[in-house]
Design an enzyme around this catalytic site. Structure first.
Site: not given
Length: 585
Positions: A478, A395
């Site tokens: 995550g 991310t």
């Protein structure tokens, strides 16, 4: 004599300020600091505006936009576009986006959910038939692909808070995409790992090779640190969006290209799915943690897990325990276990499930859950509570603040690594694999259904104090994200660390909890610690019953901007485990 005295005084101050100045040596190979924590560099401080991202070019682009008169939202969009080029290992316009915006004009905190939904034409039964005997949706190929929400997120943000046109915001990325840029160190590491995974995967075509590999040394391979990479297809795609708006992506030429590509490879996503997509403004959820109002977004994301943890920790004197002490790490881990069991049972798309958000983050429920924590032993296989009576992810997180006081907390991702491995013909970006986070367990709130948003791991965060904006922050990665939010916030609130020290301090990560994808916790899970946690604490935690591992990797990526209302300045911190920087002016 004056020169001599100055030299003596300088040596005295130098020796007195050095940590461990008694002459003891360490074998870490690192240098010494004169002030601040010995493990952290200085935070960045500036008056007019600031950007913190995971790649220097993106931070530079954002500050350039601010200097040109753009808003914090303009700068965040420009930085996100750049990160899709320079850090495709963590994000891109084939993925989803969430954001929190503090608007000084209204003195309000706004939330945006720009996550996409599953294909309308793929039923549960059809998906199960495709899976055969498997009960998990794969990470690669067409089945985990959901509608990319990022461009719709940019559109909603820009419509409400933007001031510059998209041609201006995308111009730097378009230029770098055509002319090339040198790959930075950590991104190069993850790039090679992604390529290895794709090479082992069963992908329907080689478009990903044409887009993300380079021809060097008589072979086609991942680009390496310092090597120049270009993506002219992405440049053309961004130019199309800039000229025609978000409609080009969801109803125009780009949508048609995605539709034709998915039909060719046998995938279920269609142009109708893209046309039906809509990003939504949502009300953030908040709790008070020791005088700081912490804001997260409601499900389908996992942000309220951080709020649940904070509510549980409110009942402990964390500061008195000491940072990264045995008791501190024990209660942090146990609070995480309890919150994550609720995460596994209740978090899902609120359009398909009745989620008791207010009850989950309430003080009364936290008190009930807190009673399960014992200081002398470890929780093993805890169950979810009754509020009515995933481990990995790649991310990007960025935050921007401007001269008006507007602050943006934005997170964006393709889920695991670069995503599904599917690059639509000639578009220069990879489609996400977020649909792998559905479960196939019938009756579960997060069970797969057509036109449904999957459970989401990416979460931006924001905090207010004494009625003033305080901290725009996030920790990507995550299931690490709620744990990271709680740790960095506790570092600042409980232990008085500055915004850079709070991110550089050694972290923990607990894995093995039950998951919204259907897996159940077995035993106590694994508590992983960075090497900065003292060896005596590691041994003490093992003696208490924790399964402890020590090692690098998997602790997320942090960025933050703090506002100081008394001096009227921003303080910025960035993740030392990534490639990024903070820039202010």
């Amino acid at each position: 004599m004056r020169v001599f005295l100055c030299c003596i005084l300088s040596l005295f101050v130098f020796a007195a300020a050095l940590p461990g100045s008694s002459g003891a040596q360490s074998d870490t190979g690192g240098g010494d600091r004169l002030t601040g924590a010995p493990y952290a560099r200085s935070p960045v401080v500036a008056q007019n505006g600031m950007a913190a991202t995971s790649q220097p070019l993106a931070s530079q682009v954002a500050v350039d936009v601010l200097k040109s008169g753009g808003s914090a939202v303009d700068a965040a969009i420009a930085a996100n576009a750049m990160l899709g080029l320079v850090e495709p290992t963590g994000n891109g316009i084939g993925g989803d986006l969430f954001a929190i915006v503090y608007d000084p004009e209204t003195d309000e905190v706004y939330g945006l959910n720009a996550s996409g939904r599953s294909p309308q034409g793929l039923s549960y039964d059809a998906l199960q038939e495709e899976l055969g005997d498997d009960d998990q949706i794969p990470f690669f190929g067409p089945l985990p692909v959901s509608v990319p929400g990022t461009v719709s997120g940019w559109d909603r943000l820009h419509e409400r808070f933007g001031t510059m046109d998209w041609q201006q915001l995308f111009a730097p990325t378009v230029r770098y995409a055509r002319e090339g840029f040198p790959l930075s160190q950590v991104i190069a590491y993850y790039w090679e790992a992604n390529v290895g995974a794709f090479q082992r995967g069963d992908l329907p075509d080689d478009n990903w090779r044409d887009t993300y590999l380079v021809a060097r040394d008589d072979t086609l391979r991942a680009p390496r640190e310092g090597e120049i990479f270009r993506n002219p297809d992405l440049a053309s795609t961004l130019e199309t969006i800039a000229a025609n708006g978000a409609d080009a992506f969801y109803e125009g030429a780009i949508a048609q290209t995605i539709d034709q590509y998915m039909r060719r490879i046998g995938g279920p996503l269609r142009a109708e799915d893209l046309a039906a997509h809509q990003a939504n403004w949502v009300d953030p959820v908040s709790v008070d943690y020791r005088g700081v109002d912490v804001y997260e977004l409601p499900p389908n994301g996992q942000g309220i897990a951080a709020l649940q943890m904070l509510q549980i920790l409110e009942g402990f004197d964390v500061a008195d325990m000491g940072h990264n002490s045995t008791d501190y790490l024990h209660v942090q881990t146990e609070a995480k276990k309890l919150a994550f069991e609720d995460r596994a049972r209740f978090y899902a798309d609120p359009a398909f499930a009745d989620i008791p958000v207010d009850a989950l983050v309430s003080e009364a429920y936290a008190a009930e859950r807190r009673e399960q924590i014992r200081m002398d032993r470890v929780l093993s296989e805890p169950s979810h509570g009754d509020p009515t009576a995933l481990e990995d992810g790649d991310t990007i997180y960025l935050t921007v603040a401007d001269s008006t006081g507007m602050m943006v907390s934005l997170i964006q991702s393709n889920y695991t690594g670069m995503g599904s491995g599917l690059v639509p013909d000639g578009l220069g970006f990879m489609l996400q694999n977020r649909g792998a986070l559905f479960t196939m367990e019938q009756g579960h709130p997060n069970v797969y259904a057509p036109a449904k948003r999957p459970f989401h791991t990416i979460i931006p965060a924001f905090a207010m104090r004494d009625g003033e904006p305080f901290l725009s922050f996030g920790v990507m990665g995550g299931a690490m994200q709620p744990q990271g939010h709680v740790q960095v916030l506790s570092n600042i609130v409980d232990f008085g660390m500055n915004v850079q020290e709070a991110g550089d301090a050694a972290r923990y990560r607990h894995s093995g909890s039950s998951s919204p994808t259907g897996s159940a916790m077995e035993g106590r899970g694994t508590l992983r610690l960075e090497s900065g946690v003292p060896a005596a604490v590691v041994q003490s935690l093992r003696g208490r019953g924790h399964a402890v591992e020590v090692g690098a990797g998997g602790y997320g990526g942090y960025q933050a901007i703090m506002w100081d209302p008394e001096e009227g300045v921003y303080w910025g911190g960035t993740e030392m485990r990534k490639d990024g920087i903070v820039i202010g002016y």
